[in-house]
Design a protein around this motif. Structure first.
Motif, mmCIF file in Angstrom:
data_model
loop_
_atom_site.group_PDB
_atom_site.id
_atom_site.type_symbol
_atom_site.label_atom_id
_atom_site.label_comp_id
_atom_site.label_asym_id
_atom_site.label_seq_id
_atom_site.Cartn_x
_atom_site.Cartn_y
_atom_site.Cartn_z
ATOM 1 N N HIS A 26 52.753 76.646 10.522
ATOM 2 C CA HIS A 26 51.535 77.275 9.999
ATOM 3 C C HIS A 26 50.554 77.583 11.136
ATOM 4 C CE1 HIS A 26 53.291 75.482 6.392
ATOM 5 N NE2 HIS A 26 52.555 76.334 5.673
ATOM 6 N N ALA A 86 59.676 72.060 -0.257
ATOM 7 C CA ALA A 86 58.756 73.193 -0.431
ATOM 8 C C ALA A 86 58.040 73.515 0.877
ATOM 9 C CB ALA A 86 57.739 72.866 -1.528
ATOM 10 N N HIS A 90 57.999 77.081 2.736
ATOM 11 C CA HIS A 90 56.739 77.784 3.011
ATOM 12 C C HIS A 90 56.551 78.006 4.517
ATOM 13 C CE1 HIS A 90 52.304 78.531 2.940
ATOM 14 N NE2 HIS A 90 52.646 79.174 1.823
ATOM 15 N N SER A 91 56.957 77.047 5.317
ATOM 16 C CA SER A 91 56.858 77.208 6.777
ATOM 17 C C SER A 91 57.681 78.405 7.232
ATOM 18 C CB SER A 91 57.362 75.940 7.483
ATOM 19 O OG SER A 91 56.556 74.827 7.158
ATOM 20 N N VAL A 94 55.809 81.768 6.052
ATOM 21 C CA VAL A 94 54.598 82.182 6.774
ATOM 22 C C VAL A 94 54.933 82.747 8.153
ATOM 23 C CG1 VAL A 94 53.135 80.522 5.545
ATOM 24 C CG2 VAL A 94 54.165 79.870 7.752
#
Length: 468
Positions: A26, A86, A90-91, A94
């Protein structure tokens, strides 16, 4: 939240890094607030876990055996596993892998999926271990509630006890030998404050065993446990035969079945002058599986031990690591030996297991130990008491453990002096209550040919004394 495009290797690298440092991807993608928050939470969690590990004591380990904590750990593992899965997904997202060429998108997508699956494996492993532990504990331990303190009394898991008396039995029942014969009879009297323990050993061939007045067996055998000699000249009316006899004669107990454990507890308690709280029966051959589960035990076999129906087996003399079967033959063989020497060898095996089954070994081999224990132990210890017995057991490991063996010439098994047995027991327990350790001696445990005076033999010995 803009960032420079990331290449195929970078996408994979930052996704993999996020598995061990949540928030790293992130930060790389320009999600600074999210990345810093994730890293801060992760660091705080690691620090908290480290503090728990460093401050962990027996009380915490005891709590970890309770159903509430085990269920909580299972739920936490499932939630954390899902969250970590999750997080990896998500990493990966992004980092905008859609900007990569088609081949890079396919490669990174497949590998990121494998990483996401891999991170949940440890959580699945924990869930499996907890499930096995919970089922094993529920199967082994009695579902009865723990003792409740009197109303208005302070919280005390021991219900006012200063000592806990556990009857530790070794049986040799198998598929070809019905009934329960208790070849090994030991009572562990444990000080609940210090963990100081006295291990009192009674010979399996003790005769004329008495029962508490007013009990069904005392009514049936007012002069002690005595039966006619069997067809082959053998006797089953010795200490080892009480459990089986009581189980086989429910008519003595008003039709109640399975009274063997209770009857033997009454007999041993009356013999020693102690109230027995609970018993634990270990199948001696199941014990071999437990020893194998911890990787064997190191013992010094002082001389060759022969075993087998035709003396075909041999446990050679020397110091080495024994597997379960050899350790059990060493402990149980009566070939060219006697019951009293065998009692000493059994005590040596018990002492080796107690000393060598350290927490690290138990944790790393917990799966195998749990599976071995499932068929190994029978006990009436209430399930809720386990969380208190675990820290007490850890106290015992670092406390003073002494033993008294009631063997000739200390007592005569054919005509025991019951008052002497009780007075020796009372003195050993009183000595154990003192906090200062006994002076170490090299005095071996008595054997039938021992020339020491009976008073010397009555003096408590360290559990490992007499073991080479």
């Amino acid at each position: 939240m803009t960032s420079k495009p990331v290449g195929t290797r970078a996408v994979l690298g930052w996704t993999l890094l996020s598995a061990v440092a949540p928030g790293a991807a992130h930060l790389r993608a320009g999600w600074r607030r999210t990345g810093l928050t994730l890293l801060s939470l992760y660091a705080a969690a690691l620090l908290g876990l480290l503090l728990v590990v460093l401050s962990a004591d027996g009380d915490l380990l005891g709590l970890l055996t309770s159903n509430a904590w085990l269920t909580g750990i299972t739920i936490a593992a499932v939630l954390l596993g899902a969250a970590w899965f999750a997080l990896i997904v998500h990493s990966f997202v992004v980092l905008k892998p859609s900007r990569l060429p088609q081949g890079g998108q396919i490669l990174t997508g497949v590998l990121a999926g494998l990483i996401a699956v891999a991170v949940i494996v440890p959580f699945g492993f924990v869930t499996r271990l907890v499930s096995i532990s919970q089922k094993t504990l529920d199967r082994v331990f009695d579902a009865a509630p723990a003792p409740v303190p009197a109303e208005g009394a302070p919280e005390d898991p021991w219900a006012g006890r200063t000592r806990v008396n556990l009857l530790l039995l070794g049986g040799d029942a198998d598929d070809h030998r019905p009934g329960v014969r208790t070849d090994s009879v030991n009572l562990a009297s444990i000080d609940v404050r210090t963990g100081n323990t006295v291990l009192l050993s009674l010979p399996r061939n003790l005769e004329h065993v008495r029962f508490p007045p007013g009990t069904p067996m005392a009514t049936r055998f007012p002069d002690g446990f005595r039966l006619p000699v069997g067809p082959g000249g053998g006797r089953d009316d010795l200490l080892f035969g009480i459990w089986e006899y009581a189980d086989a004669h429910p008519e003595l107990f008003g039709g109640k079945t399975k009274q063997g454990a209770k009857t033997l507890m009454e007999a041993v308690g009356y013999t020693l002058g102690l109230k027995i709280d609970w018993y634990a029966l270990v199948n001696m051959w199941g014990f071999a599986r437990l020893i194998d589960a911890i990787g064997g035990i190191t013992l010094t076999v002082e001389q060759d031990v022969v075993f087998g129906k035709y003396n075909e087996g041999l446990v050679k003399a020397g110091t080495r690591r024994l597997k379960g079967a050899d350790a059990m033959w060493y402990a149980r063989s009566r070939t060219f030996s006697d019951d009293f020497t065998r009692m000493r060898r059994q005590r040596c095996v018990l002492g080796a297991l107690l000393g060598q089954a350290d927490p690290a070994t138990v944790l790393t081999r917990f799966d195998r130990i749990a599976l071995a224990t499932k068929e190994l132990v029978r006990t009436d210890i209430p399930r809720p008491m386990l969380e208190h017995l675990v820290p007490l057991a850890l106290k015992v490991k670092s406390a003073r453990v002494t033993s008294v063996q009631f063997v000739p010439p200390l007592i005569r098994t054919g005509d025991p002096d019951w008052d002497r047995i009780r007075s020796i027991t009372a003195k050993a327990v009183a000595d154990s209550a003192a906090r200062a350790p006994l002076a170490a001696t090299a005095t071996p445990s008595p054997s039938p040919g021992d020339t020491k005076k009976p008073d010397d033999l009555a003096r408590p010995k360290g559990l490992g004394e007499g073991c080479a």
